[in-house]
Design a protein around this motif. Sequence first.
Motif, short mmCIF file in Angstrom:
data_model
loop_
_atom_site.label_atom_id
_atom_site.label_comp_id
_atom_site.label_asym_id
_atom_site.label_seq_id
_atom_site.Cartn_x
_atom_site.Cartn_y
_atom_site.Cartn_z
N GLY A 32 63.67 -45.96 -91.67
CA GLY A 32 62.25 -46.16 -91.92
C GLY A 32 61.39 -45.14 -91.19
N ILE A 33 60.11 -45.36 -91.23
CA ILE A 33 59.15 -44.44 -90.63
C ILE A 33 59.05 -44.73 -89.14
N THR A 34 59.14 -43.68 -88.35
CA THR A 34 59.08 -43.81 -86.90
C THR A 34 57.68 -43.48 -86.43
N PHE A 35 57.15 -44.33 -85.57
CA PHE A 35 55.82 -44.11 -84.99
C PHE A 35 55.96 -44.05 -83.48
N MET A 36 55.36 -43.02 -82.91
CA MET A 36 55.38 -42.86 -81.46
C MET A 36 54.03 -42.30 -81.04
N LEU A 37 53.47 -42.87 -80.00
CA LEU A 37 52.20 -42.38 -79.50
C LEU A 37 52.40 -41.06 -78.75
N ALA A 38 51.43 -40.19 -78.82
CA ALA A 38 51.50 -38.91 -78.12
C ALA A 38 51.66 -39.14 -76.62
N GLY A 39 52.63 -38.46 -76.05
CA GLY A 39 52.85 -38.55 -74.62
C GLY A 39 53.92 -39.54 -74.20
N GLU A 40 54.41 -40.37 -75.12
CA GLU A 40 55.47 -41.29 -74.76
C GLU A 40 56.71 -40.55 -74.29
N GLU A 41 56.91 -39.35 -74.80
CA GLU A 41 58.10 -38.59 -74.44
C GLU A 41 58.06 -38.06 -73.01
N PHE A 42 56.94 -38.27 -72.31
CA PHE A 42 56.89 -37.86 -70.90
C PHE A 42 56.14 -38.88 -70.03
N LEU A 43 56.21 -40.14 -70.39
CA LEU A 43 55.65 -41.26 -69.62
C LEU A 43 54.13 -41.17 -69.44
N ARG A 44 53.45 -40.86 -70.50
CA ARG A 44 51.99 -40.85 -70.45
C ARG A 44 51.46 -42.22 -70.07
N THR A 45 50.43 -42.26 -69.29
CA THR A 45 49.78 -43.51 -68.91
C THR A 45 48.29 -43.42 -69.22
N LYS A 46 47.73 -44.55 -69.54
CA LYS A 46 46.27 -44.66 -69.68
C LYS A 46 45.72 -45.54 -68.58
N GLY A 47 46.48 -45.66 -67.50
CA GLY A 47 46.04 -46.42 -66.35
C GLY A 47 45.83 -47.89 -66.62
N GLY A 48 46.53 -48.41 -67.62
CA GLY A 48 46.42 -49.83 -67.95
C GLY A 48 45.32 -50.17 -68.93
N ASP A 49 44.57 -49.18 -69.40
CA ASP A 49 43.50 -49.42 -70.38
C ASP A 49 44.16 -49.69 -71.74
N HIS A 50 44.16 -50.94 -72.16
CA HIS A 50 44.86 -51.31 -73.38
C HIS A 50 44.08 -51.03 -74.66
N ASN A 51 42.80 -50.68 -74.54
CA ASN A 51 41.99 -50.36 -75.71
C ASN A 51 41.06 -49.21 -75.32
N SER A 52 41.59 -48.00 -75.40
CA SER A 52 40.88 -46.84 -74.85
C SER A 52 40.02 -46.11 -75.87
N TYR A 53 39.71 -46.74 -76.98
CA TYR A 53 38.93 -46.09 -78.03
C TYR A 53 37.62 -45.52 -77.50
N GLN A 54 36.93 -46.26 -76.65
CA GLN A 54 35.65 -45.79 -76.12
C GLN A 54 35.75 -45.39 -74.65
N SER A 55 36.96 -45.17 -74.18
CA SER A 55 37.14 -44.78 -72.78
C SER A 55 36.94 -43.28 -72.62
N SER A 56 36.92 -42.87 -71.38
CA SER A 56 36.64 -41.47 -71.05
C SER A 56 37.78 -40.54 -71.46
N TYR A 57 37.47 -39.28 -71.44
CA TYR A 57 38.46 -38.24 -71.71
C TYR A 57 39.61 -38.35 -70.71
#
Length: 174
Positions: A32-57
Amino acid sequence: LVDRFAAAGITDEITAKKMAILSNSVVFTSQGITFMLAGEEFLRTKGGDHNSYQSSYEVNELNYDLKIKHQDMVEIYKKLLSFKQNVNGMHLDKEGCANLTISSNSLANTFYYEIADTLNGKTYIVYHRNGAFADEEISVDLSGYELYLSTTDNNKVLSENTIVKPFETIIAVR
């Protein structure tokens, strides 16, 4: 993904790294189709922000220092992506599905499947083992196969008594 692990109380980076690779190796070796978020391949973190749509750069940026730090992960993901793209039927193109046999066995915390890549005349066997009961030794018969990928040991030698380590995915081909 690494933020989800942290929320679950898993803060050890080595364990989080193994868990991330195992999680995505299951996804990349599934049809099937594989989905992966950008940065998962190197342990990217968003600091726990689970909905970063309107968060900072700063929350949403890709920290490429992590890519350098986790280059071994990046190489594993490249192999998984190549597997997904080049094994007949894994990405569900016009060729359809690969012949896939899913098996369970008495091996604790391990499952495997065999993939018949009829277009390329190859057979793959994929073993996944989670990290529970890490002190138990699990061995499988992979005699006659060559190593395509081990997520824990690039120099693994396959035999009738191949050890599957905790948090490991093995992809073998013949």
